[in-house]
Design a protein around this motif. Structure first.
Motif, PDB file in Angstrom:
ATOM      1  N   ILE A   1      70.671  -5.502 -45.257  1.00 31.68           N
ATOM      2  CA  ILE A   1      69.903  -6.706 -44.939  1.00 31.68           C
ATOM      3  C   ILE A   1      69.251  -6.497 -43.572  1.00 31.68           C
ATOM      4  O   ILE A   1      69.931  -6.159 -42.603  1.00 31.68           O
ATOM      5  N   GLN A   2      67.933  -6.662 -43.511  1.00 32.34           N
ATOM      6  CA  GLN A   2      67.184  -6.342 -42.300  1.00 32.34           C
ATOM      7  C   GLN A   2      66.606  -7.612 -41.676  1.00 32.34           C
ATOM      8  O   GLN A   2      65.952  -8.402 -42.356  1.00 32.34           O
ATOM      9  N   VAL A   3      66.830  -7.753 -40.374  1.00 34.59           N
ATOM     10  CA  VAL A   3      66.458  -8.977 -39.668  1.00 34.59           C
ATOM     11  C   VAL A   3      65.643  -8.641 -38.410  1.00 34.59           C
ATOM     12  O   VAL A   3      66.028  -7.747 -37.656  1.00 34.59           O
ATOM     13  N   GLY A   4      64.542  -9.349 -38.226  1.00 33.90           N
ATOM     14  CA  GLY A   4      63.757  -9.220 -36.996  1.00 33.90           C
ATOM     15  C   GLY A   4      62.626  -8.209 -37.054  1.00 33.90           C
ATOM     16  O   GLY A   4      61.984  -7.933 -36.039  1.00 33.90           O
ATOM     17  N   ILE A   5      62.372  -7.687 -38.247  1.00 35.17           N
ATOM     18  CA  ILE A   5      61.433  -6.565 -38.402  1.00 35.17           C
ATOM     19  C   ILE A   5      59.989  -7.017 -38.130  1.00 35.17           C
ATOM     20  O   ILE A   5      59.521  -8.031 -38.642  1.00 35.17           O
ATOM     21  N   ARG A   6      59.286  -6.232 -37.307  1.00 33.97           N
ATOM     22  CA  ARG A   6      57.892  -6.553 -37.003  1.00 33.97           C
ATOM     23  C   ARG A   6      57.053  -5.315 -36.755  1.00 33.97           C
ATOM     24  O   ARG A   6      55.953  -5.397 -36.207  1.00 33.97           O
ATOM     25  N   SER A   7      57.562  -4.156 -37.147  1.00 40.92           N
ATOM     26  CA  SER A   7      56.794  -2.924 -37.009  1.00 40.92           C
ATOM     27  C   SER A   7      57.289  -1.912 -38.032  1.00 40.92           C
ATOM     28  O   SER A   7      58.494  -1.672 -38.132  1.00 40.92           O
ATOM     29  N   MET A   8      56.346  -1.357 -38.811  1.00 40.56           N
ATOM     30  CA  MET A   8      56.741  -0.396 -39.843  1.00 40.56           C
ATOM     31  C   MET A   8      55.527   0.381 -40.314  1.00 40.56           C
ATOM     32  O   MET A   8      54.387   0.029 -40.038  1.00 40.56           O
ATOM     33  N   ASP A   9      55.792   1.449 -41.048  1.00 40.47           N
ATOM     34  CA  ASP A   9      54.739   2.231 -41.675  1.00 40.47           C
ATOM     35  C   ASP A   9      54.545   1.713 -43.093  1.00 40.47           C
ATOM     36  O   ASP A   9      55.502   1.278 -43.746  1.00 40.47           O
TER      37      ASP A   9
ATOM     38  N   SER B   1      82.291  -2.177 -50.843  1.00 37.53           N
ATOM     39  CA  SER B   1      81.064  -2.991 -50.929  1.00 37.53           C
ATOM     40  C   SER B   1      80.590  -3.502 -49.563  1.00 37.53           C
ATOM     41  O   SER B   1      80.625  -4.696 -49.264  1.00 37.53           O
ATOM     42  N   LEU B   2      80.130  -2.561 -48.794  1.00 37.24           N
ATOM     43  CA  LEU B   2      79.722  -2.856 -47.422  1.00 37.24           C
ATOM     44  C   LEU B   2      78.296  -3.419 -47.358  1.00 37.24           C
ATOM     45  O   LEU B   2      77.378  -2.894 -47.981  1.00 37.24           O
ATOM     46  N   THR B   3      78.164  -4.495 -46.592  1.00 39.16           N
ATOM     47  CA  THR B   3      76.835  -4.957 -46.184  1.00 39.16           C
ATOM     48  C   THR B   3      76.521  -4.344 -44.819  1.00 39.16           C
ATOM     49  O   THR B   3      77.378  -4.354 -43.929  1.00 39.16           O
ATOM     50  N   VAL B   4      75.332  -3.795 -44.689  1.00 35.63           N
ATOM     51  CA  VAL B   4      74.869  -3.366 -43.373  1.00 35.63           C
ATOM     52  C   VAL B   4      73.818  -4.377 -42.914  1.00 35.63           C
ATOM     53  O   VAL B   4      72.767  -4.530 -43.546  1.00 35.63           O
ATOM     54  N   LEU B   5      74.161  -5.100 -41.858  1.00 34.71           N
ATOM     55  CA  LEU B   5      73.220  -6.037 -41.255  1.00 34.71           C
ATOM     56  C   LEU B   5      72.477  -5.292 -40.158  1.00 34.71           C
ATOM     57  O   LEU B   5      73.069  -4.898 -39.145  1.00 34.71           O
ATOM     58  N   HIS B   6      71.196  -5.072 -40.393  1.00 34.93           N
ATOM     59  CA  HIS B   6      70.368  -4.257 -39.507  1.00 34.93           C
ATOM     60  C   HIS B   6      69.439  -5.188 -38.734  1.00 34.93           C
ATOM     61  O   HIS B   6      68.527  -5.791 -39.308  1.00 34.93           O
ATOM     62  N   ILE B   7      69.687  -5.328 -37.438  1.00 33.86           N
ATOM     63  CA  ILE B   7      68.886  -6.209 -36.594  1.00 33.86           C
ATOM     64  C   ILE B   7      68.021  -5.323 -35.709  1.00 33.86           C
ATOM     65  O   ILE B   7      68.527  -4.540 -34.908  1.00 33.86           O
ATOM     66  N   ASP B   8      66.697  -5.417 -35.852  1.00 32.67           N
ATOM     67  CA  ASP B   8      65.808  -4.398 -35.274  1.00 32.67           C
ATOM     68  C   ASP B   8      64.363  -4.894 -35.339  1.00 32.67           C
ATOM     69  O   ASP B   8      64.015  -5.704 -36.206  1.00 32.67           O
ATOM     70  N   ALA B   9      63.520  -4.395 -34.442  1.00 32.20           N
ATOM     71  CA  ALA B   9      62.078  -4.646 -34.574  1.00 32.20           C
ATOM     72  C   ALA B   9      61.453  -3.740 -35.637  1.00 32.20           C
ATOM     73  O   ALA B   9      60.396  -4.047 -36.175  1.00 32.20           O
ATOM     74  N   HIS B  10      62.118  -2.622 -35.912  1.00 32.64           N
ATOM     75  CA  HIS B  10      61.543  -1.590 -36.773  1.00 32.64           C
ATOM     76  C   HIS B  10      62.325  -1.435 -38.068  1.00 32.64           C
ATOM     77  O   HIS B  10      63.545  -1.608 -38.084  1.00 32.64           O
ATOM     78  N   ALA B  11      61.612  -1.072 -39.120  1.00 35.71           N
ATOM     79  CA  ALA B  11      62.253  -0.964 -40.433  1.00 35.71           C
ATOM     80  C   ALA B  11      63.189   0.252 -40.515  1.00 35.71           C
ATOM     81  O   ALA B  11      64.198   0.205 -41.223  1.00 35.71           O
ATOM     82  N   ASP B  12      62.849   1.344 -39.833  1.00 35.86           N
ATOM     83  CA  ASP B  12      63.721   2.545 -39.787  1.00 35.86           C
ATOM     84  C   ASP B  12      64.111   3.060 -41.168  1.00 35.86           C
ATOM     85  O   ASP B  12      65.236   3.522 -41.372  1.00 35.86           O
ATOM     86  N   LEU B  13      63.173   3.002 -42.108  1.00 38.03           N
ATOM     87  CA  LEU B  13      63.491   3.362 -43.498  1.00 38.03           C
ATOM     88  C   LEU B  13      62.887   4.685 -43.944  1.00 38.03           C
ATOM     89  O   LEU B  13      62.904   4.999 -45.130  1.00 38.03           O
ATOM     90  N   ARG B  14      62.380   5.463 -43.023  1.00 35.16           N
ATOM     91  CA  ARG B  14      61.805   6.738 -43.446  1.00 35.16           C
ATOM     92  C   ARG B  14      62.901   7.679 -43.935  1.00 35.16           C
ATOM     93  O   ARG B  14      63.967   7.771 -43.322  1.00 35.16           O
TER      94      ARG B  14
ATOM     95  N   LYS C   1      65.589  -8.787 -49.203  1.00 31.36           N
ATOM     96  CA  LYS C   1      66.645  -8.720 -48.189  1.00 31.36           C
ATOM     97  C   LYS C   1      66.098  -8.319 -46.824  1.00 31.36           C
ATOM     98  O   LYS C   1      66.781  -7.700 -46.021  1.00 31.36           O
ATOM     99  N   ILE C   2      64.853  -8.693 -46.597  1.00 31.99           N
ATOM    100  CA  ILE C   2      64.262  -8.392 -45.292  1.00 31.99           C
ATOM    101  C   ILE C   2      63.700  -9.679 -44.697  1.00 31.99           C
ATOM    102  O   ILE C   2      63.074 -10.477 -45.389  1.00 31.99           O
ATOM    103  N   TYR C   3      63.987  -9.869 -43.427  1.00 36.06           N
ATOM    104  CA  TYR C   3      63.536 -11.067 -42.718  1.00 36.06           C
ATOM    105  C   TYR C   3      62.587 -10.620 -41.616  1.00 36.06           C
ATOM    106  O   TYR C   3      63.013 -10.090 -40.596  1.00 36.06           O
ATOM    107  N   PHE C   4      61.294 -10.817 -41.889  1.00 32.39           N
ATOM    108  CA  PHE C   4      60.265 -10.407 -40.935  1.00 32.39           C
ATOM    109  C   PHE C   4      60.189 -11.412 -39.783  1.00 32.39           C
ATOM    110  O   PHE C   4      60.309 -12.632 -39.991  1.00 32.39           O
TER     111      PHE C   4
END
Ligand SMILES: [Mn+2]
Length: 312
Positions: A161-169, A124-137, A180-183
């Motif tokens: 869980i995504q943190v810091g996102i400010r650019s996406m399609d 049961s892994l949490t991936v904490l993704h800290i990034d400006a971009h969503a990277d979900l394509r 679970k996304i922190y813009f």
């Protein structure tokens, strides 16, 4: 050929057998779309690390004494898929040796391999993704192993869980879990995001840290800088809480795109890496009572010693 140790630490702390920490450099830049140069990231990071003081004031510790083994760089680059598989394999190999495995990129596509390895090894892994971009394509430019797809797989089979996102399609909205996304624009006006994000984490947490999450005012050297990012102390405050409250099982740091003139980003990346290790091991004492007064680490600038033929 690799002859150096991480941060120039003495050999006795750099041997695989004794080291609790493994550092895998992945100088890969095969799919980046705008500024090239993330393949130079590991070398710049390692050079900056050599010029860093190894006592951490905040945790009152010298975490390198836990031992840091620097592996050969992963240089497989015949295709994005083969690179991801190589990263997956080597990451898993060192997790199986019971090491705290860390990876330095390279562009963000390398994390498809790192996350896959950790997800196979930890329940049961949490991936904490800290990034400006969503990277979900799901795929981009004909490949599912593009940097724009870095956490698509994690969105399907981990607690992402995504943190810091400010650019996406706009298309990424359909994949994104909005709970679970922190813009970044919300984080800027309300700091309750830290507690909220930590509440959503399972016990085992892997952190994938894209350096473009930082504000370009403090970290300009990255492939796609985005305004409105994280600052240094809020980032450390958050990371410290995550390391204290959860079992962080490993992390990667990606997308350092060094430039010749300004080394401050390289140094920030080096400090970030060392801070994360310091938080991880702050309550662990060093097993042998190594003489604290010993210090043969040169404090002068020794960048010139880094040989061009090195792997990074
Ligand atoms: Mn990014």
């Amino acid at each position: 050929m690799k002859t150096k140790t991480y941060a120039g630490i003495p050999e006795e702390f750099a041997k695989l057998e004794q080291a609790k920490i493994v550092l895998i450099p992945v100088p890969y830049d095969g799919t980046s779309t705008w500024q090239k140069g993330a393949d130079k990231g590991p070398k710049a990071f390692l050079e900056a690390s050599e010029n860093m003081e190894l006592y951490d004031i905040e945790t009152d510790s010298e975490v390198y004494k836990q031992g840091v083994y620097l592996t050969d760089a992963v240089t497989e680059n015949t295709s994005p898929e083969s690179m991801v598989e190589a990263v997956h394999e080597v990451t898993k190999k060192y997790i199986k040796k019971n090491k705290f495995v860390t990876i330095f990129g390279g562009e963000h596509s390398i994390s498809i391999g790192t996350i896959r390895a950790f997800n196979e090894m930890f329940p049961s892994l949490t991936v904490l993704h800290i990034d400006a971009h969503a990277d979900l394509r799901k795929s981009y430019d004909g490949s599912t192993c593009n940097h724009a797809c870095a956490v698509y797989e994690a969105s399907q089979n981990t607690n992402l869980i995504q943190v810091g996102i400010r650019s996406m399609d706009i298309k990424e909205k359909s994949i994104m879990n909005l709970d679970k996304i922190y813009f970044a624009h919300d984080m800027a006006i309300d700091d309750s995001w830290m507690d909220s994000a930590i509440d959503q984490m399972t016990e085992n947490v892997f952190i994938t840290f894209d350096l473009d999450a930082f504000d370009p005012s403090i970290l300009p050297s990255t492939g796609t800088p985005e305004p409105g990012g994280l600052l240094w102390y809020e980032t450390l405050d958050f990371l410290k809480q995550v390391f204290t409250e959860k079992n962080v099982v490993g992390f990667d740091i990606v997308e350092l795109c060094p430039n010749e003139i300004d080394k401050s980003s390289d140094f920030l990346a080096a400090k970030l890496y060392y801070k994360m290790l310091s938080y991880k091991f702050q309550n662990e004492t060093v097993e042998d009572d190594y003489d604290n007064t010993y210090n043969d680490k040169p404090l002068t600038n020794n960048l010139s010693k880094f040989k061009e033929e090195d792997d990074y």
